[in-house]
Write an enzyme that holds these catalytic residues in place. Structure first.
Site, PDB file in Angstrom:
ATOM      1  N   ASN A  11       0.863  -1.184   0.000  1.00  0.00           N
ATOM      2  CA  ASN A  11       0.000   0.000   0.000  1.00  0.00           C
ATOM      3  C   ASN A  11       0.896   1.230   0.000  1.00  0.00           C
ATOM      4  O   ASN A  11       1.481   1.575   1.025  1.00  0.00           O
ATOM      5  CB  ASN A  11      -0.894  -0.044   1.253  1.00  0.00           C
ATOM      6  CG  ASN A  11      -1.723   1.215   1.421  1.00  0.00           C
ATOM      7  OD1 ASN A  11      -1.819   2.037   0.524  1.00  0.00           O
ATOM      8  ND2 ASN A  11      -2.332   1.359   2.602  1.00  0.00           N
ATOM      9  N   TRP A  12       1.011   1.859  -1.154  1.00  0.00           N
ATOM     10  CA  TRP A  12       1.944   2.990  -1.287  1.00  0.00           C
ATOM     11  C   TRP A  12       1.438   4.240  -0.577  1.00  0.00           C
ATOM     12  O   TRP A  12       2.204   5.194  -0.390  1.00  0.00           O
ATOM     13  CB  TRP A  12       2.168   3.319  -2.762  1.00  0.00           C
ATOM     14  CG  TRP A  12       2.898   2.282  -3.552  1.00  0.00           C
ATOM     15  CD1 TRP A  12       3.152   0.976  -3.191  1.00  0.00           C
ATOM     16  CD2 TRP A  12       3.474   2.447  -4.850  1.00  0.00           C
ATOM     17  NE1 TRP A  12       3.840   0.334  -4.195  1.00  0.00           N
ATOM     18  CE2 TRP A  12       4.053   1.217  -5.224  1.00  0.00           C
ATOM     19  CE3 TRP A  12       3.543   3.523  -5.738  1.00  0.00           C
ATOM     20  CZ2 TRP A  12       4.700   1.034  -6.445  1.00  0.00           C
ATOM     21  CZ3 TRP A  12       4.187   3.333  -6.948  1.00  0.00           C
ATOM     22  CH2 TRP A  12       4.763   2.098  -7.296  1.00  0.00           C
ATOM     23  N   LYS A  13       0.159   4.265  -0.249  1.00  0.00           N
ATOM     24  CA  LYS A  13      -0.446   5.483   0.331  1.00  0.00           C
ATOM     25  C   LYS A  13      -0.145   6.685  -0.583  1.00  0.00           C
ATOM     26  O   LYS A  13      -0.080   6.516  -1.802  1.00  0.00           O
ATOM     27  CB  LYS A  13       0.022   5.693   1.777  1.00  0.00           C
ATOM     28  CG  LYS A  13      -0.178   4.423   2.618  1.00  0.00           C
ATOM     29  CD  LYS A  13      -0.066   4.626   4.089  1.00  0.00           C
ATOM     30  CE  LYS A  13      -0.279   3.288   4.805  1.00  0.00           C
ATOM     31  NZ  LYS A  13      -0.248   3.420   6.253  1.00  0.00           N
ATOM     32  N   SER A  62       3.126  -2.141  10.408  1.00  0.00           N
ATOM     33  CA  SER A  62       4.579  -2.193  10.605  1.00  0.00           C
ATOM     34  C   SER A  62       5.194  -3.547  10.249  1.00  0.00           C
ATOM     35  O   SER A  62       6.118  -4.013  10.916  1.00  0.00           O
ATOM     36  CB  SER A  62       4.948  -1.782  12.036  1.00  0.00           C
ATOM     37  OG  SER A  62       4.542  -0.439  12.279  1.00  0.00           O
ATOM     38  N   GLU A  93      -5.674  -4.980  10.495  1.00  0.00           N
ATOM     39  CA  GLU A  93      -4.620  -3.993  10.757  1.00  0.00           C
ATOM     40  C   GLU A  93      -4.937  -3.225  12.032  1.00  0.00           C
ATOM     41  O   GLU A  93      -5.735  -2.280  12.001  1.00  0.00           O
ATOM     42  CB  GLU A  93      -4.540  -2.991   9.608  1.00  0.00           C
ATOM     43  CG  GLU A  93      -4.233  -3.597   8.264  1.00  0.00           C
ATOM     44  CD  GLU A  93      -3.672  -2.538   7.319  1.00  0.00           C
ATOM     45  OE1 GLU A  93      -2.508  -2.701   6.919  1.00  0.00           O
ATOM     46  OE2 GLU A  93      -4.364  -1.562   7.019  1.00  0.00           O
ATOM     47  N   GLY A 110       2.771  -1.162   4.409  1.00  0.00           N
ATOM     48  CA  GLY A 110       2.818   0.258   4.076  1.00  0.00           C
ATOM     49  C   GLY A 110       4.265   0.707   3.892  1.00  0.00           C
ATOM     50  O   GLY A 110       4.869   0.506   2.848  1.00  0.00           O
ATOM     51  N   GLY A 111       4.840   1.290   4.932  1.00  0.00           N
ATOM     52  CA  GLY A 111       6.181   1.886   4.869  1.00  0.00           C
ATOM     53  C   GLY A 111       7.219   1.023   4.160  1.00  0.00           C
ATOM     54  O   GLY A 111       7.953   1.503   3.288  1.00  0.00           O
ATOM     55  N   HIS A 115      -9.660   1.094   4.565  1.00  0.00           N
ATOM     56  CA  HIS A 115      -8.419   1.283   5.322  1.00  0.00           C
ATOM     57  C   HIS A 115      -8.691   2.229   6.501  1.00  0.00           C
ATOM     58  O   HIS A 115      -9.483   3.172   6.378  1.00  0.00           O
ATOM     59  CB  HIS A 115      -7.338   1.864   4.409  1.00  0.00           C
ATOM     60  CG  HIS A 115      -5.991   1.864   5.050  1.00  0.00           C
ATOM     61  ND1 HIS A 115      -5.617   2.831   5.953  1.00  0.00           N
ATOM     62  CD2 HIS A 115      -4.955   1.007   4.966  1.00  0.00           C
ATOM     63  CE1 HIS A 115      -4.394   2.566   6.385  1.00  0.00           C
ATOM     64  NE2 HIS A 115      -3.968   1.457   5.791  1.00  0.00           N
ATOM     65  N   GLY A 117       2.209   2.262  10.840  1.00  0.00           N
ATOM     66  CA  GLY A 117       3.160   3.362  10.683  1.00  0.00           C
ATOM     67  C   GLY A 117       3.852   3.763  11.974  1.00  0.00           C
ATOM     68  O   GLY A 117       4.495   4.807  12.041  1.00  0.00           O
ATOM     69  N   GLU A 166      -7.127   4.638   7.644  1.00  0.00           N
ATOM     70  CA  GLU A 166      -6.929   6.068   7.341  1.00  0.00           C
ATOM     71  C   GLU A 166      -8.149   6.636   6.623  1.00  0.00           C
ATOM     72  O   GLU A 166      -8.497   7.798   6.814  1.00  0.00           O
ATOM     73  CB  GLU A 166      -5.633   6.257   6.523  1.00  0.00           C
ATOM     74  CG  GLU A 166      -4.410   6.073   7.415  1.00  0.00           C
ATOM     75  CD  GLU A 166      -3.164   5.549   6.723  1.00  0.00           C
ATOM     76  OE1 GLU A 166      -3.070   5.606   5.485  1.00  0.00           O
ATOM     77  OE2 GLU A 166      -2.273   5.054   7.442  1.00  0.00           O
TER      78      GLU A 166
HETATM   79  P1  PGA Z   1       2.629   0.305   7.778  1.00  0.00           P
HETATM   80  O1  PGA Z   1       1.182   0.509   7.076  1.00  0.00           O
HETATM   81  O2  PGA Z   1       3.194  -0.980   7.205  1.00  0.00           O
HETATM   82  O3  PGA Z   1       3.413   1.507   7.374  1.00  0.00           O
HETATM   83  O4  PGA Z   1       2.383   0.195   9.228  1.00  0.00           O
HETATM   84  C1  PGA Z   1       0.321  -0.565   6.848  1.00  0.00           C
HETATM   85  C2  PGA Z   1      -0.978  -0.078   6.249  1.00  0.00           C
HETATM   86  O5  PGA Z   1      -1.472   0.981   6.659  1.00  0.00           O
HETATM   87  O6  PGA Z   1      -1.549  -0.721   5.346  1.00  0.00           O
END
Ligand code: PGA
Length: 259
Positions: A11-13, A219, A173, A240-241, A101, A179, A103
């Site tokens: 997930n590049w966000k 994470s 999640e 994500g990251g 998600h 994050g 967010e």
């Molecule tokens: P993260 O994000 O790996 O940076 O914690 C995961 C996500 O939000 O899908």
């Protein structure tokens, strides 16, 4: 145990313009081996503005990575300024869409009902929803994690047929792990992914519950992926990251090689 192929999604966000996107996909493609592809399904979810460029690279070089989006609207078209319809994505060979998600839920006010509408719209457009769910730290500390997550799964799947759910992906999640560098322990992650599977079992049947793939997200990185992926109810990761670096993402994908 059912034979579920792990699925690892990046997930590049809101990262990477279309040129950076092309570069990242090419870097990743150099690292992928035949064994990786055989063992794991891989999807990437760039921002909308990158999708055409990424599609072109994936198709031209026959890179076996599923193209995904991070969100979409539930209507097919109309006066929804700034929104993207599912059919616009499927026309660009998008196969997977992350829906709900945290967010989107927390920062953009998406409700369970909106998320359910999106799940159904993504399925109607013949793509696979990755339905995300997860509890806050306060909910975890108040022992409400199980109720919260099973409630989100029930609401997200309302009106969805068993055979569709069997082909879906659900991402657990925990919000406090996204994050933050904090990961759920493999035991807690397993317990919550089992909760998700048991919820599907209660709503549908054994075959559906044993077929749906459940990712852990929060994470995930090369160092913790092997232990998380070893859990019986964890069938992959939503990353994500760590997916913004081709080497890190590839090391998560190649988690089998770490041991
Ligand atoms: P993260 O994000 O790996 O940076 O914690 C995961 C996500 O939000 O899908």
């Amino acid at each position: 145990m059912a034979d579920r192929k792990p699925i690892i999604s990046g997930n590049w966000k809101m990262h990477n313009n279309h040129l950076e996107a092309i570069q990242l996909v090419q870097q990743l493609s150099y690292k992928l081996t035949k064994e990786d592809i055989k063992a794991v399904d891989i999807t990437i979810h760039p921002p909308f503005t990158d999708i055409r460029s990424v599609q072109t690279v994936l198709e031209a070089d026959k890179i076996p990575v599923g193209l995904g989006a991070q969100n979409c609207h539930w209507e097919e078209k109309g006066a929804f300024t700034g929104e993207i319809a599912p059919g616009m994505l499927s026309k660009l060979s998008v196969k997977f869409v992350i829906v709900g998600h945290s967010e989107r839920r927390q920062l953009f006010g998406e409700t369970d009902e909106m998320i359910n509408n999106k799940v159904k719209a993504v399925l109607k457009a013949e793509m696979t929803p990755i339905l995300a769910c997860g509890e806050t730290l306060e909910e975890r500390e108040a022992d409400e994690a199980v109720a919260k997550v099973s409630g989100q799964v029930k609401a997200g799947l309302a009106g969805v047929k068993a055979d569709q759910v069997a082909e879906m992906v659900i991402a657990y999640e925990p919000i406090w792990a996204i994050g933050t560098g904090e990961t759920a322990s493999p035991e807690d992650a397993q317990q919550m992914c089992k909760t998700v599977r048991d919820t599907v079992r209660d709503l549908y049947n054994d075959a559906t519950a044993d077929s749906v793939r459940i990712q852990y997200g929060g994470s995930v990185k090369p160092a913790n992926a092997p232990e998380l992926m070893a859990q019986p109810d964890i069938d992959g990761a939503l990353v994500g990251g760590a997916c913004l670096d081709a080497d890190d993402f590839h090391r998560v994908i190649a988690f089998r090689d770490a041991g």
